[in-house]
Design an enzyme around this catalytic site. Structure first.
Site, PDB file in Angstrom:
ATOM      1  CB  ILE A 192       0.433   2.568   4.623  1.00 16.30           C
ATOM      2  CG1 ILE A 192       0.916   3.452   5.784  1.00 16.30           C
ATOM      3  CG2 ILE A 192      -0.931   1.968   4.931  1.00 16.30           C
ATOM      4  CD1 ILE A 192       1.157   2.698   7.075  1.00 16.30           C
ATOM      5  CD  GLU A 193      -1.896   1.535  -0.826  1.00 15.82           C
ATOM      6  OE1 GLU A 193      -2.104   0.321  -1.002  1.00 15.82           O
ATOM      7  OE2 GLU A 193      -2.802   2.395  -0.923  1.00 15.82           O
ATOM      8  CB  SER A 194       3.593  -2.367  -1.117  1.00 13.79           C
ATOM      9  OG  SER A 194       4.525  -1.295  -1.251  1.00 13.79           O
ATOM     10  CE1 TYR A 206      -4.105   3.632   1.755  1.00 18.34           C
ATOM     11  CE2 TYR A 206      -4.643   5.916   1.236  1.00 18.34           C
ATOM     12  CZ  TYR A 206      -3.866   4.792   1.027  1.00 18.34           C
ATOM     13  OH  TYR A 206      -2.865   4.819   0.099  1.00 18.34           O
TER      14      TYR A 206
END
Length: 556
Positions: free
Chosen positions: A204-206, A310
């Site tokens: 999800i982050e990168s 998130y």
């Protein structure tokens, strides 16, 4: 690793299509013509203010020669073109550095977390997920227990459906890219006693992109902010940004996640803190008296929207990544982890030297060493481990042991004279004061002493030029004069009179609308040029802007 994007459209045509007819019968001429097209494309991108694209085109013009079957120095014409080409690129880099635009830094790309959280804004009040989705997830969780609690609520289920539909491509490509890192991440987390489900946070982050950078300046696979990363032992300076190193940043992430869990004793709150910051979540818990994330995230009172969304985003990604086939995805091929040879260097070495000596495209060396921000390994490091393709480490060690020191990296030094300061030296040498200070580990206002040697942050003017020690003095003089002439010819092309390219540093209170008005352009144009996915900007950001020829009003 990050796969370099394909060359720009200006460089797609085959050598035979654009080179003279004689080049079609002469492979060396064809190779030189292809290299020149990439260099010319880089000049155009630089003139338009497209810094990352320019860097990629320049790098490709060098790699075309390195990738040739006989190497870049196999033919006298190739040697001459190669030496002249690197001198020209170096002149472009030095000019860009003097203007302080960061051209010589490693490339970056937008972090997926920004786009995903923007999409998540439409899911604050989700509809009921399909009964089939709930049944599938319930059966999956019953068979494969997770080491992070996965609640079967509508918020998690809705994101699972989103990933199976609209965002299927994002999730699949992220898993494909992450396959090479997952064995390493799981090994680190297992050694630290952490839940292995946490290994999927980067999905999800990168999307497992080492060069990913968010609008808030978080960077790397784990999207660390600079202050947080430095607290966890990662180094960021003029030469390196260890947030972009997958292994080093994974160890820092493991340490940080352990600390967050110790603070809250609950993985859902720890994940919320990873996004929103532990202080913000701790205050929300204390003010509300609620220690359950799901109750704390009801409504808009306690946590910001992106933090509320998130956690279910991450949990949904964990569900799919643990059992991809259950949800229609191709499993991660974790049987092929990232492999490389590690070579310790005790002096600064130009990456283009390393590429040449290992018969590797320059993009390949950069991809294996994404933490390097410049064209060289760190100058003041007594030891630095550089990564090269498997099987090439011994070849590099052999060349390093026999190469003259002058051939390793073309570095420029300046000896401080009495009465000089960082500012006066920077003006004298035509470089950015900030770059000069940071390259030498100083603050911009630091005192320097007479006789002190400072590294001048210019790109090497003769990188990878293997001049024979026995060459005649006249020949060396001729080459030096030709290189000087090349530098004079290689200045960036001025943009048309109808527009000018400027790099604007965002000030506190600025908005895209205000900046667009000040420079007689549009928000859409600024976003397109800078690849912005939203209107969010922060003080300190640098925006490349094409403005009208008339004098722009100050963006105040």
């Amino acid at each position: 690793m990050v796969t370099p994007p394909p060359p720009s459209s200006s460089a797609h045509a085959s050598p035979a299509a654009q080179a003279p007819a004689s080049a079609a019968l002469d492979p060396v001429a064809a190779l030189i013509a292809t290299s020149e097209r990439h260099y010319a494309a880089g000049q155009r991108e630089l003139a338009d203010g497209h810094l990352d694209q320019a860097r990629r085109e320049f790098d490709r013009s060098v790699s075309i020669l390195l990738e040739s079957s006989a190497g870049a120095r196999a033919d006298a014409r190739l040697r001459d073109h190669f030496d002249r080409l690197v001198d020209r690129i170096s002149a472009q880099e030095a000019t860009a550095l003097a203007e302080g635009d960061g051209f010589s830094e490693g490339p970056s790309e937008p972090a997926p977390i920004d786009e995903l959280l923007a999409i998540a804004s439409t899911f604050e009040t989700p509809g009921a997920p399909a009964a089939e989705t709930a049944a599938t997830v319930r059966a999956d969780l019953a068979q494969a227990a997770h080491d992070i609690p996965i609640p079967l609520n509508d918020r998690v289920l809705n994101y699972i459906e989103l990933f199976q539909g609209r965002l299927r491509g994002h999730i699949q490509s992220g898993m494909d890219r992450g396959a090479q890192y997952l064995p390493m991440i799981q090994e680190v987390f297992k050694a630290e006693g952490l839940p292995l489900d946490l290994a999927y946070i980067p999905l999800i982050e990168s999307a497992f992109k080492p060069a990913a950078q968010s609008q808030k300046r978080a960077r790397g696979v784990w999207q660390f902010m600079r202050a947080t990363s430095e607290e966890r032992g990662l180094e960021t300076n003029w030469f390196v940004d260890e947030r972009s190193d997958p292994e080093k940043s994974t160890r820092a992430a493991a340490d940080y996640l352990k600390w967050l869990y110790k603070q809250f004793g609950d993985w859902h709150l720890a994940l919320a803190s990873y996004n929103g910051g532990p202080g913000r979540v701790q205050r929300a818990v204390q003010r509300s008296g609620i220690e359950d994330f799901w109750r704390l995230s009801e409504g808009r009172r306690h946590l910001p929207r992106e933090t509320r969304e998130y956690v279910p985003l991450i949990l949904a990604a964990m569900v799919i990544a643990r059992n991809p086939t259950q949800y229609g995805f191709t499993p991660m091929a974790t049987d092929k982890p990232l492999a490389y040879d590690s070579v310790t260097v005790t002096r600064a070495v130009d990456l283009r030297r390393i590429a040449e000596w290992t018969d590797t495209p320059l993009e390949g060396i950069q991809a294996l060493n994404p933490e390097l921000r410049r064209w060289t390994t760190p100058v003041r490091a007594d030891r630095y481990d550089v990564k090269v393709p498997p099987g090439t480490g011994d070849k590099l060690r052999e060349r390093l042991s026999s190469a003259p020191v002058a051939d390793l990296a073309a570095l420029h030094w300046y000896r401080v004279k009495r009465g000089e300061s960082v500012a006066t030296i920077a003006r004298k040498l035509g470089v950015s004061r900030g770059d000069l200070a940071e390259a030498n580990g100083l603050s911009a206002k630091a005192r320097v002493r007479p006789g002190q040697d400072l590294l001048v942050p210019r790109a090497p003017s003769t990188a990878m030029v293997a001049r024979a020690e026995t060459a005649a003095p006249a020949a060396r003089t001729a080459r030096a004069e030709a290189a000087a002439e090349t530098r004079r010819e290689a200045r960036p092309v001025d943009p048309p009179r109808s527009s000018r390219v400027v790099v604007y540093k965002v000030r506190r209170g600025d908005t895209l609308e205000k900046i667009a008005r000040a420079f007689d352009t549009t928000v859409a144009a600024i976003k397109a040029t800078n690849r912005l996915r939203s209107n969010h900007i922060a003080a300190g950001d640098r925006l490349t802007i094409h403005r009208a020829a008339t004098t722009a009003r100050a963006a105040q």
